[in-house]
Design an enzyme around this catalytic site. Structure first.
Site, PDB file in Angstrom:
ATOM      1  N   GLU A   1      -2.705  -9.257   3.364  1.00 58.61           N
ATOM      2  CA  GLU A   1      -3.101  -9.760   4.685  1.00 58.61           C
ATOM      3  C   GLU A   1      -4.603  -9.775   4.868  1.00 58.61           C
ATOM      4  OE1 GLU A   1      -3.922  -5.568   5.180  1.00 58.61           O
ATOM      5  OE2 GLU A   1      -2.349  -6.657   4.136  1.00 58.61           O
TER       6      GLU A   1
ATOM      7  N   CYS B   1       0.828  -1.205   0.000  1.00 61.26           N
ATOM      8  CA  CYS B   1       0.000   0.000   0.000  1.00 61.26           C
ATOM      9  C   CYS B   1       0.868   1.265   0.000  1.00 61.26           C
ATOM     10  CB  CYS B   1      -0.970  -0.043   1.174  1.00 61.26           C
ATOM     11  SG  CYS B   1      -2.291   1.172   1.060  1.00 61.26           S
TER      12      CYS B   1
ATOM     13  N   HIS C   1      -3.714  -5.241  -0.290  1.00 60.11           N
ATOM     14  CA  HIS C   1      -3.465  -5.767   1.058  1.00 60.11           C
ATOM     15  C   HIS C   1      -3.536  -7.296   1.063  1.00 60.11           C
ATOM     16  CE1 HIS C   1      -3.534  -2.076   3.597  1.00 60.11           C
ATOM     17  NE2 HIS C   1      -4.111  -1.589   2.503  1.00 60.11           N
TER      18      HIS C   1
END
Length: 466
Positions: free
Chosen positions: A441, A355, A439
């Site tokens: 995650e 990001c 992202h």
């Protein structure tokens, strides 16, 4: 505004309500559970009861003033608060969306101002609200059932919410999840976050899509008094996110260790007790689940502040350096972050960015960034891996992007957005460094891209072996 129970009574009871609306009694039960009535049932209710639309629970309170504050005098229209309205979202072009306030009251003269964006995710509103990348923003949730899983102390990405407010269509629903420990409204109050319900979020989203993300003020006064002209002026005076460094506001102040790993049934979060690689994570607004993924991949994680110098990073003798997500304009944060990143790259320490970290790595490599008109925010963003040809559904939250035309010859594009063709990933060909805009995650979102943490670890292994 009538309650759901009022409407059911006016229709003659649950069975009569179901019959008159052409639905089953289970649908009426869901009215009661959500404390709102879906739009597809409104015509039948209005026809039978003769009520105005504003009396239907869940219907938007929509009085929108489109005039510029420079040309419209403060007259009766500005002073009149629609019946049932207790909050207002005021945009910088003068538009006012009225609704029902929830969460924390806004202080007199201190209603939060920020960039109004929208998020299309269907789950994970608590993770979204606590994602530090949302600092400086007011979030419009396009999914209507906000509050349905309540709130708990585990589903957070930072200690306190970063978002300045939230906008929803329906009133917050009651918690219906075994992990809930409190109502979302109570959680928002405890953190001082205001919200507004009853807004036509579809109209607001289309507005953002077509005209870009506006500045806005979310006002939920305890005394019910609104100074619309002052709120318009406040929205127009806010400078916006371009040129704004927000990473310092959400970053940690001191280095710390992280060993918590990802949540799993039934034990919950775990601990990394036998790490194999030392990783320094530079915190520009890091989400906790990113740190958990690094720990789960076998890393001993040391988190350092956004302003850490290369010397402060390298003194930990890291096997790899991670550049986290975060809010604000990357060009502003780059003033202190890029020199440190360049010195780390010169030492050939493996680098992985996500990001804002992706944007800062690209800036350190000589590229430029730009502001997107509407940004990418949600958990259903398609990204194509140009190396494998595979498409990943990703979680994203960013309003800036890397201009891949400015990337040097030693950097290749690895991922691209299938929404607008913007850059989603880069990799260096002459040094161990790569990054992605999205992202991996998740939290919330799909796990298609979790492999990137293991790719980082493999890169670390290769460099250690060399």
């Amino acid at each position: 505004m009538r309650t759901v129970e009022d409407i059911i009574a006016l229709l003659g009871g649950p069975e009569a309500a179901a019959q008159r609306c052409g639905i089953g009694t289970e649908a009426v039960r869901k009215w009661r559970q959500s404390r709102a009535i879906p739009a597809r049932h409104w015509p039948a209710i209005l026809r039978v009861t003769g009520l105005p639309l504003s009396e239907i629970p869940g219907a938007p309170i929509a009085e929108t003033f489109m005039q510029s504050p420079d040309t419209t005098p403060a007259g009766e229209a500005d002073l009149r608060v629609p019946e049932g309205a207790s909050a207002a979202l005021v945009l910088d072009d003068g538009t006012v969306f009225w609704g029902r306030g929830f969460g924390a009251f806004t202080p007199a003269g201190g209603a939060p101002v920020g960039e109004v964006c929208f998020n299309t995710g269907m789950t994970g509103y608590q993770e979204t609200l606590t994602d530090p990348s949302y600092a400086g923003q007011i979030i419009t949730f396009t999914f209507p059932h906000i509050g349905n899983v309540g709130a708990n102390p585990e589903d957070i990405e930072a200690t306190t919410p970063a978002a300045r407010g939230l906008v929803v269509k329906q009133d917050l629903t009651e918690p219906a999840n075994w992990r809930a420990t409190r109502h979302l409204d109570d959680w928002l109050k405890s953190h001082g976050v205001p919200g507004i319900a009853g807004v036509d979020t579809r109209a607001l989203t289309v507005r953002i899509r077509d005209a870009g993300a506006p500045n806005g003020v979310l006002c939920y006064p305890a005394d019910g008094k609104f100074d619309i002209q002052a709120l318009r002026a406040q929205a127009r005076a806010w400078p916006g996110l371009v040129g704004m460094d927000l990473a310092k506001e959400v970053s940690c102040r001191q280095p710390y260790r992280w060993d918590e790993t990802e949540w799993a049934w039934p034990q919950g979060f775990g601990r990394q007790t036998a790490p194999k690689h030392k990783v320094v994570a530079v915190d520009f607004g890091a989400k906790r689940n990113i740190l958990r993924c690094l720990a789960a991949a076998g890393c001993e994680v040391t988190v350092v502040p956004a302003t850490a110098t290369a010397e402060e990073i390298l003194r930990h003798q890291p096997d790899g350096v991670f550049l986290s997500n975060g809010p604000g304009d990357p060009a502003a944060t780059a003033e202190y972050a890029v020199p440190a990143i360049r010195q780390v790259l010169e030492k050939r320490v493996p680098v992985f960015g996500i990001c804002l970290g992706h944007q800062l790595l690209s800036l350190a490599l000589g590229a430029k960034t730009y502001k997107l008109a509407r940004g990418h925010r949600g958990a259903n963003q398609p990204v194509k891996d140009l190396v494998t040809g595979k498409v990943e559904i990703t979680s994203q939250n960013h309003g800036f992007a890397v201009d891949e035309k400015t990337l040097p010859a030693t950097v290749k594009v690895t991922h691209v957005s299938l929404f607008d063709g913007s850059n989603e990933g880069v990799a260096c060909t002459d040094r161990p460094a790569f990054s992605v805009q999205y992202h991996p995650e998740a939290s919330p979102g799909p796990s298609d891209s979790h492999y990137l943490f293991h790719r980082f670890v493999e890169m670390i292994k290769r460099e250690k072996a060399a």
